[in-house]
Design an enzyme around this catalytic site. Structure first.
Site, PDB file in Angstrom:
ATOM      1  N   ASP A 103      -5.770  -2.885  11.851  1.00 20.86           N
ATOM      2  CA  ASP A 103      -4.638  -2.069  11.869  1.00 20.86           C
ATOM      3  C   ASP A 103      -4.533  -1.426  13.305  1.00 20.86           C
ATOM      4  O   ASP A 103      -5.417  -1.626  14.045  1.00 20.86           O
ATOM      5  CB  ASP A 103      -4.841  -0.748  11.122  1.00 20.86           C
ATOM      6  CG  ASP A 103      -3.759  -0.180  10.733  1.00 20.86           C
ATOM      7  OD1 ASP A 103      -2.318  -0.440  11.091  1.00 20.86           O
ATOM      8  OD2 ASP A 103      -3.804   0.666   9.734  1.00 20.86           O
ATOM      9  N   CYS A 151       0.861  -1.206  -0.037  1.00 21.23           N
ATOM     10  CA  CYS A 151      -0.122  -0.198  -0.136  1.00 21.23           C
ATOM     11  C   CYS A 151       0.998   1.201   0.221  1.00 21.23           C
ATOM     12  O   CYS A 151       2.227   1.117   0.469  1.00 21.23           O
ATOM     13  CB  CYS A 151      -0.754   0.068   1.225  1.00 21.23           C
ATOM     14  SG  CYS A 151      -2.313   1.273   1.168  1.00 21.23           S
TER      15      CYS A 151
END
Length: 207
Positions: A128, A9
């Site tokens: 996360d 990412c």
């Protein structure tokens, strides 16, 4: 054991896209969140997405976006998935009629089963670390907080790097892993050797 999928990412440069593809990434992520050092313009993301070969997915990351902006991105960038990291509701994520992933910010007290129930349309739940603001900030979280019985594929993120991804995959056995800062030379600048080492670590853990 199925193969763990890999997403790289926060890509901002053509050479980083090529490095991710060459290493064997299944997906790459483009950040559409101006406060992030990895933010890309719509035009830049379109250029980068055009470099992707078949079967490597382009994912757009958004944080509490206004719908007109998401539609602007979708009109120019061939995304396969949307990834939401803010406080979006299920309806707000689903309105674009695209497959989407919802990020959960993990810390003690988070009820991940309830979180998944509140986002029934999510194709997967990305885990996360909780930090001030949005994004994991390169921090890991306590993987023992992940409950059994989650009804959606888990995408493990938060502080992953070549040094710890083998342990992470063996411990959690997620559907996929998502890395950004852990394979960087500087914020928004990826390191091809770190990307290759990260992918190799996942494959080693897969056996």
């Amino acid at each position: 054991m199925s193969r763990t999928r890999i997403k790289i990412c926060g890509l901002t440069r053509p050479e980083d896209v090529r490095a991710a593809v060459s290493a064997g990434a299944d997906a790459v992520g483009f950040v559409f969140y101006p406060p992030s050092p990895r933010n890309v313009s719509v035009a830049r993301a379109a250029e980068l997405a055009a470099l992707l070969p078949p079967f490597v997915s382009a994912v757009g990351l958004f944080v509490n976006p206004v719908p007109v902006f998401v539609n602007e991105v979708l009109s120019a960038v061939p995304l396969q998935f949307l990834q939401f990291h803010g406080d979006e509701t299920n309806a707000e994520c689903a309105r674009y009629r695209m497959p989407w992933i919802k990020a959960a910010r993990m810390r003690p007290g988070v009820d991940l089963l309830e979180f998944a129930l509140s986002h029934p349309g999510a194709s997967g739940i990305l885990l996360d670390a909780y930090v001030d603001g949005y994004g994991g900030g390169g921090k890991t979280f306590d993987w023992s907080l992940i409950p059994v019985g989650l009804d959606r594929p888990i995408i493990l993120s938060g502080g992953l790097a070549p040094e710890n991804v083998q342990e992470a995959v063996r411990c959690v056995r997620p559907w996929a892993v998502d890395v950004s800062s852990g394979v960087e030379a500087a914020k928004g600048i990826k390191d091809a050797d770190k990307i290759a080492a990260f992918v190799a670590g996942v494959r080693d853990a897969d056996g």
